[in-house]
Design a protein around this motif. Structure first.
Motif, PDB file in Angstrom:
ATOM      1  N   GLU A 154       6.294 -62.875  94.390  1.00 42.66           N
ATOM      2  CA  GLU A 154       7.747 -62.835  94.504  1.00 42.66           C
ATOM      3  C   GLU A 154       8.241 -61.511  95.093  1.00 42.66           C
ATOM      4  N   SER A 155       7.647 -60.410  94.630  1.00 41.10           N
ATOM      5  CA  SER A 155       8.057 -59.098  95.139  1.00 41.10           C
ATOM      6  C   SER A 155       7.134 -58.593  96.241  1.00 41.10           C
ATOM      7  N   ASP A 156       6.041 -59.356  96.492  1.00 41.37           N
ATOM      8  CA  ASP A 156       5.048 -58.970  97.492  1.00 41.37           C
ATOM      9  C   ASP A 156       4.538 -57.546  97.238  1.00 41.37           C
ATOM     10  N   SER A 157       4.229 -57.288  95.969  1.00 37.24           N
ATOM     11  CA  SER A 157       3.734 -55.959  95.599  1.00 37.24           C
ATOM     12  C   SER A 157       2.757 -56.085  94.442  1.00 37.24           C
ATOM     13  N   GLU A 158       2.044 -55.003  94.174  1.00 34.22           N
ATOM     14  CA  GLU A 158       1.103 -54.990  93.063  1.00 34.22           C
ATOM     15  C   GLU A 158       1.853 -54.750  91.757  1.00 34.22           C
ATOM     16  N   LYS A 159       1.496 -55.518  90.736  1.00 30.21           N
ATOM     17  CA  LYS A 159       2.148 -55.385  89.441  1.00 30.21           C
ATOM     18  C   LYS A 159       1.106 -55.116  88.371  1.00 30.21           C
ATOM     19  N   MET A 160       1.440 -54.221  87.437  1.00 31.24           N
ATOM     20  CA  MET A 160       0.531 -53.861  86.351  1.00 31.24           C
ATOM     21  C   MET A 160       0.964 -54.553  85.066  1.00 31.24           C
ATOM     22  N   VAL A 161       0.010 -55.089  84.332  1.00 27.95           N
ATOM     23  CA  VAL A 161       0.282 -55.715  83.040  1.00 27.95           C
ATOM     24  C   VAL A 161      -0.726 -55.203  82.023  1.00 27.95           C
ATOM     25  N   THR A 162      -0.339 -55.269  80.760  1.00 23.02           N
ATOM     26  CA  THR A 162      -1.181 -54.751  79.679  1.00 23.02           C
ATOM     27  C   THR A 162      -1.492 -55.866  78.692  1.00 23.02           C
TER      28      THR A 162
END
Length: 218
Positions: free
Chosen positions: A125-133
């Motif tokens: 959706e944002s065309d970016s890398e996302k970090m999750v925990t």
């Protein structure tokens, strides 16, 4: 290898194991007291006390499992959600004190630690890398997962669940499973049995010690 769930996302049988141990040790001590000259009517109160204490531990298992059931249901629901491939960036360790997670300092040690997987995935959706925990684990996940790939499940309301992509099978270079991993698998699959065996050995040791002492001083 059997999947290892985060803290609070599995059922426990530790209290049941302690209950069995308490009842057995109470019966053994009562038997020894009666053989030593005590009346059965007096010694029976020891067993009654043991039963009450055992019921307390059994109840703790029941309440814990009922409490964890909501989390287990949530985990199962999240695993049914769509997933994207992610990569482990870090496995972070926290000190665990009175139910709170504390950033670990180099010069300080804690009695208990918890571990969280920090993973990255590409958010379309944002065309970016996302970090999750991830949720906290009681043991270092590096001991039971292989590789760096994970599945990041996402729900319509914006929640995420990290599921390791490969579980460590514990094989050596020769293709055989290591003794350490075999023992780990057995203890995780048969926790109540392991607890019972450990307690049975403890009882046997106490009985042997009792007879040794009584024979020495008799």
């Amino acid at each position: 290898m059997k999947k290892v769930a985060p803290i609070g996302y599995s059922k426990t049988s530790v209290g049941t194991g302690f209950s069995i141990f308490i009842i057995i040790i109470a019966i053994v001590i009562m038997t020894l007291l009666v053989k030593g000259g005590a009346s059965a009517s007096d010694a029976k109160y020891l067993v009654i006390g043991g039963v009450v204490l055992a019921a307390f531990f059994g109840l703790s298992d029941l309440t814990t499992n009922l409490k964890n059931q909501k989390k287990i249901s949530h985990m199962n629901d999240m695993l049914e959600c769509p997933a994207v491939k992610g990569e482990i960036k870090e496995i972070k360790r926290f000190g665990h004190v009175l139910g709170k997670e504390i950033e670990v300092q180099d010069n300080k040690r804690y009695n208990h630690y918890v571990y969280r997987i920090i993973a990255a995935f590409h958010d379309s959706e944002s065309d970016s890398e996302k970090m999750v925990t991830s949720e906290p684990y009681a043991r270092d996940p590096r001991a039971f997962i292989s590789g760096n790939s994970v599945s990041v499940h996402y729900s319509p309301d914006g929640e995420y669940w990290i599921e390791p992509g490969e579980w460590y099978d514990g094989t050596n270079d020769d293709g055989n499973t290591s003794k350490k991993v075999r023992a780990l698998r057995f203890s995780e699959r048969h926790g109540a049995l392991v607890t019972f065996i450990t307690m049975a050995v403890s009882i046997l040791t106490l009985v042997i010690a009792y007879f040794i002492v009584t024979n020495i001083f008799s």
